[in-house]
Enzyme design. Sequence first.
Site, PDB file in Angstrom:
ATOM      1  N   VAL A  71       0.817  -1.209   0.000  1.00 46.21           N
ATOM      2  CA  VAL A  71       0.000   0.000   0.000  1.00 46.21           C
ATOM      3  C   VAL A  71       0.851   1.260   0.000  1.00 46.21           C
ATOM      4  CG1 VAL A  71      -1.730   1.297   1.331  1.00 46.21           C
ATOM      5  CG2 VAL A  71      -1.958  -1.178   1.068  1.00 46.21           C
ATOM      6  N   ASN A  97      -6.681   0.081   6.371  1.00 43.89           N
ATOM      7  CA  ASN A  97      -6.240  -0.468   7.646  1.00 43.89           C
ATOM      8  C   ASN A  97      -4.736  -0.735   7.714  1.00 43.89           C
ATOM      9  OD1 ASN A  97      -6.603  -2.083  10.257  1.00 43.89           O
ATOM     10  ND2 ASN A  97      -5.824  -3.659   8.862  1.00 43.89           N
ATOM     11  N   SER A 150      -4.916   5.711  15.000  1.00 45.16           N
ATOM     12  CA  SER A 150      -4.409   5.256  16.291  1.00 45.16           C
ATOM     13  C   SER A 150      -4.508   6.378  17.308  1.00 45.16           C
ATOM     14  CB  SER A 150      -2.943   4.831  16.141  1.00 45.16           C
ATOM     15  OG  SER A 150      -2.305   4.716  17.402  1.00 45.16           O
ATOM     16  N   TYR A 163       5.156   7.570  13.148  1.00 44.70           N
ATOM     17  CA  TYR A 163       3.850   6.902  13.043  1.00 44.70           C
ATOM     18  C   TYR A 163       2.736   7.827  13.518  1.00 44.70           C
ATOM     19  CZ  TYR A 163       0.204   3.451  14.241  1.00 44.70           C
ATOM     20  OH  TYR A 163      -0.968   2.734  14.361  1.00 44.70           O
ATOM     21  N   ALA A 164       2.943   8.464  14.664  1.00 44.36           N
ATOM     22  CA  ALA A 164       1.928   9.369  15.212  1.00 44.36           C
ATOM     23  C   ALA A 164       1.661  10.528  14.260  1.00 44.36           C
ATOM     24  CB  ALA A 164       2.373   9.890  16.576  1.00 44.36           C
ATOM     25  N   ALA A 165       2.725  11.053  13.647  1.00 47.07           N
ATOM     26  CA  ALA A 165       2.562  12.158  12.706  1.00 47.07           C
ATOM     27  C   ALA A 165       1.765  11.711  11.481  1.00 47.07           C
ATOM     28  CB  ALA A 165       3.928  12.686  12.287  1.00 47.07           C
ATOM     29  N   LYS A 167      -0.425   9.223  11.321  1.00 45.87           N
ATOM     30  CA  LYS A 167      -1.817   8.978  11.697  1.00 45.87           C
ATOM     31  C   LYS A 167      -2.550  10.287  11.981  1.00 45.87           C
ATOM     32  CE  LYS A 167      -2.056   4.462  11.469  1.00 45.87           C
ATOM     33  NZ  LYS A 167      -2.875   3.807  10.418  1.00 45.87           N
TER      34      LYS A 167
END
Length: 253
Positions: A71, A97, A150, A163-165, A167
């Site tokens: 993806v 997902n 998340s 990852y947080a950025a 999401k």
Amino acid sequence: MGYADGLFDLTDRVVLITGGSRGLGREMAFAVARCGADVVIASRNMDNCVSTAREIEAQTGRSAMPYQVHVGRWDQLDGLVEATYGRFGKVDTLINNAGMSPLYDKLSDVTEKLFDAVINLNLKGPFRLSALIGERMVAAGRGSIINVSSTGSLRPNGGIIPYAAAKAGLNAMTEGLAQAFGPAVRVNTLMAGPFLTDVSKAWNLGEGGTNFGHLSLKRAGDPPEIVGAALFLASDASSFTTGSILRADGGIP
């Protein structure tokens, strides 16, 4: 058909799920099939996709198409879309997902390659796939897109910054897509908290895996507990819900 069955009925609809061969994606794939949908199981591991698809067909009687795709690689997504429409002729629900959050010891260890890979899979891919399928949904007059985010996007820590950025960007993208594709297509964020999937094996869960005392429910989620929220957003039960964030997180502080 009972009232609740009718409310969440997905008979003869087509649901495409990225990262659908394991973890929360697998749970959602089985759930929509049990509600009557045909499914496309897309992930990087074709063997896992095939295995999951066969299990879904055997247990639910619905059609399940496995498809190998990364993806995070923009040029592979057109093929996924064309294969899906070639097989089923439509997509009623897209569930973005697929995701990842690689571990690192310190921030200076995060390479450009790692950073780009996290952004590509968690944000760029969902954007491209939503654009390709969302425009077809608009032309068809209906559809639902679910972006799986998340709680790290709201409560980031030092170990998940890329990852947080990504999401957080996905959360923002949801609102923009809801405006761009409305009123025909609904776009929502399903924001997951900690769930005990195969990914959680890499976490430091403490003795007995009980270090979730900061959550209102004092525990992590079991994968089937994502199903209710996913079915709500995929079905007509959420017909007046778009541009929203639905949290299934055990109650983050």
